[in-house]
Motif scaffolding. Sequence first.
Motif, short mmCIF file in Angstrom:
data_model
loop_
_atom_site.label_atom_id
_atom_site.label_comp_id
_atom_site.label_asym_id
_atom_site.label_seq_id
_atom_site.Cartn_x
_atom_site.Cartn_y
_atom_site.Cartn_z
N PRO A 35 -4.77 11.08 -25.93
CA PRO A 35 -6.22 10.90 -26.07
C PRO A 35 -6.76 9.75 -25.22
O PRO A 35 -6.11 8.71 -25.06
CB PRO A 35 -6.38 10.60 -27.56
CG PRO A 35 -5.21 11.26 -28.21
CD PRO A 35 -4.08 11.09 -27.22
N ILE A 36 -7.95 9.98 -24.68
CA ILE A 36 -8.67 8.99 -23.88
C ILE A 36 -9.80 8.47 -24.75
O ILE A 36 -10.68 9.23 -25.18
CB ILE A 36 -9.23 9.64 -22.60
CG1 ILE A 36 -8.09 10.24 -21.77
CG2 ILE A 36 -10.05 8.64 -21.79
CD1 ILE A 36 -8.55 11.23 -20.72
N SER A 37 -9.80 7.18 -25.03
CA SER A 37 -10.80 6.59 -25.90
C SER A 37 -12.13 6.43 -25.15
O SER A 37 -12.17 5.84 -24.07
CB SER A 37 -10.32 5.23 -26.40
OG SER A 37 -11.28 4.65 -27.24
N VAL A 38 -13.20 6.97 -25.73
CA VAL A 38 -14.54 6.89 -25.12
C VAL A 38 -15.58 6.47 -26.17
O VAL A 38 -16.60 7.15 -26.34
CB VAL A 38 -14.93 8.22 -24.43
CG1 VAL A 38 -14.11 8.46 -23.19
CG2 VAL A 38 -14.81 9.39 -25.40
N TYR A 41 -19.56 6.40 -25.69
CA TYR A 41 -20.36 7.63 -25.59
C TYR A 41 -20.56 8.23 -26.98
O TYR A 41 -19.73 8.09 -27.87
CB TYR A 41 -19.67 8.66 -24.70
CG TYR A 41 -19.55 8.21 -23.27
CD1 TYR A 41 -20.64 8.24 -22.42
CD2 TYR A 41 -18.34 7.73 -22.77
CE1 TYR A 41 -20.53 7.82 -21.10
CE2 TYR A 41 -18.23 7.30 -21.46
CZ TYR A 41 -19.33 7.35 -20.63
OH TYR A 41 -19.23 6.92 -19.34
N LEU A 134 -7.33 17.58 -21.40
CA LEU A 134 -7.77 16.21 -21.62
C LEU A 134 -8.34 16.14 -23.02
O LEU A 134 -9.07 17.06 -23.45
CB LEU A 134 -8.85 15.82 -20.61
CG LEU A 134 -8.49 15.96 -19.14
CD1 LEU A 134 -9.70 15.61 -18.26
CD2 LEU A 134 -7.31 15.10 -18.78
N GLN A 135 -8.01 15.09 -23.75
CA GLN A 135 -8.51 14.92 -25.11
C GLN A 135 -9.32 13.63 -25.17
O GLN A 135 -8.82 12.57 -24.83
CB GLN A 135 -7.36 14.82 -26.10
CG GLN A 135 -6.46 16.03 -26.13
CD GLN A 135 -5.37 15.83 -27.15
OE1 GLN A 135 -5.47 16.33 -28.26
NE2 GLN A 135 -4.33 15.11 -26.77
N PHE A 136 -10.58 13.74 -25.61
CA PHE A 136 -11.45 12.58 -25.68
C PHE A 136 -11.65 12.16 -27.13
O PHE A 136 -11.95 12.98 -27.99
CB PHE A 136 -12.80 12.89 -25.01
CG PHE A 136 -12.66 13.17 -23.55
CD1 PHE A 136 -12.52 12.11 -22.65
CD2 PHE A 136 -12.63 14.46 -23.07
CE1 PHE A 136 -12.37 12.36 -21.29
CE2 PHE A 136 -12.48 14.71 -21.72
CZ PHE A 136 -12.35 13.65 -20.82
N ASP A 137 -11.45 10.87 -27.38
CA ASP A 137 -11.57 10.29 -28.71
C ASP A 137 -12.85 9.47 -28.78
O ASP A 137 -12.95 8.40 -28.18
CB ASP A 137 -10.35 9.41 -28.99
CG ASP A 137 -10.37 8.80 -30.38
OD1 ASP A 137 -11.38 8.94 -31.10
OD2 ASP A 137 -9.37 8.14 -30.74
N TYR A 138 -13.83 9.99 -29.49
CA TYR A 138 -15.13 9.32 -29.64
C TYR A 138 -15.17 8.44 -30.89
O TYR A 138 -16.22 7.92 -31.23
CB TYR A 138 -16.23 10.37 -29.75
CG TYR A 138 -16.48 11.13 -28.47
CD1 TYR A 138 -17.49 10.76 -27.60
CD2 TYR A 138 -15.72 12.24 -28.14
CE1 TYR A 138 -17.73 11.46 -26.43
CE2 TYR A 138 -15.95 12.96 -26.98
CZ TYR A 138 -16.96 12.56 -26.12
OH TYR A 138 -17.19 13.27 -24.97
N LEU A 143 -10.76 15.22 -32.06
CA LEU A 143 -10.76 14.99 -30.62
C LEU A 143 -11.48 16.15 -29.93
O LEU A 143 -11.49 17.27 -30.44
CB LEU A 143 -9.32 14.91 -30.10
CG LEU A 143 -8.45 13.80 -30.67
CD1 LEU A 143 -7.01 13.95 -30.18
CD2 LEU A 143 -9.00 12.43 -30.31
#
Length: 195
Positions: A35-38, A41, A134-138, A143
């Motif tokens: 996971p990519i921490s965002v 946003y 790609l996994q985005f962690d809001y 995710l």
Amino acid sequence: MKPETVQSILADRVERHRESLTARWEDVPHRVRDPISVPEYDFPTTPDDIFPWVSVCFVVADGRVLLVQDSGHSSVWEPPGGKGEVRRTSKRASDEHREQDESHESYSETARRETREETGIECEITGLLFTETLQFDYGESVLISVLQAGFVARRVGGEIRTTEDAIEEAAWLPISDLPDGTQFEAEIGSLAPSR
């Protein structure tokens, strides 16, 4: 929409897109990225509130690969690439009524466009190298998934020029001697000419 609904729809989209890509090109390695921490946003409230996909392009010529330095990314060098875009074209149906037609560019169109915009090099896509989720962690309980596709291409024109503010440099680097910290180093290495 509930976050779980958005997550489910986008996960289904990733699978459909991957199946479509591999049917068009061939079955290629696929992985799921950490996971990519965002947190800066907002969580997308609908599946259309996030870009549809990401494409990167590995342009190879004479044992070298075209790479860029992007000030907004942590990699030292990486292939050109970016987010897919929605094209909006207006068609006049009458003087009083306009009909809006939306369609996405294709994954390979994204790869070619991003290469041209980031480097000035025109290329022709010759194959699909890999796909990855790609996994985005809001910061929510779920995710968000987006498919990224890596394409191989050959140069068909243009000269290196960087016009996008975030691109600090673009260069042809030897596949056999990549700088430490190059993104997709193993994938690039697989493109080395056979001896």
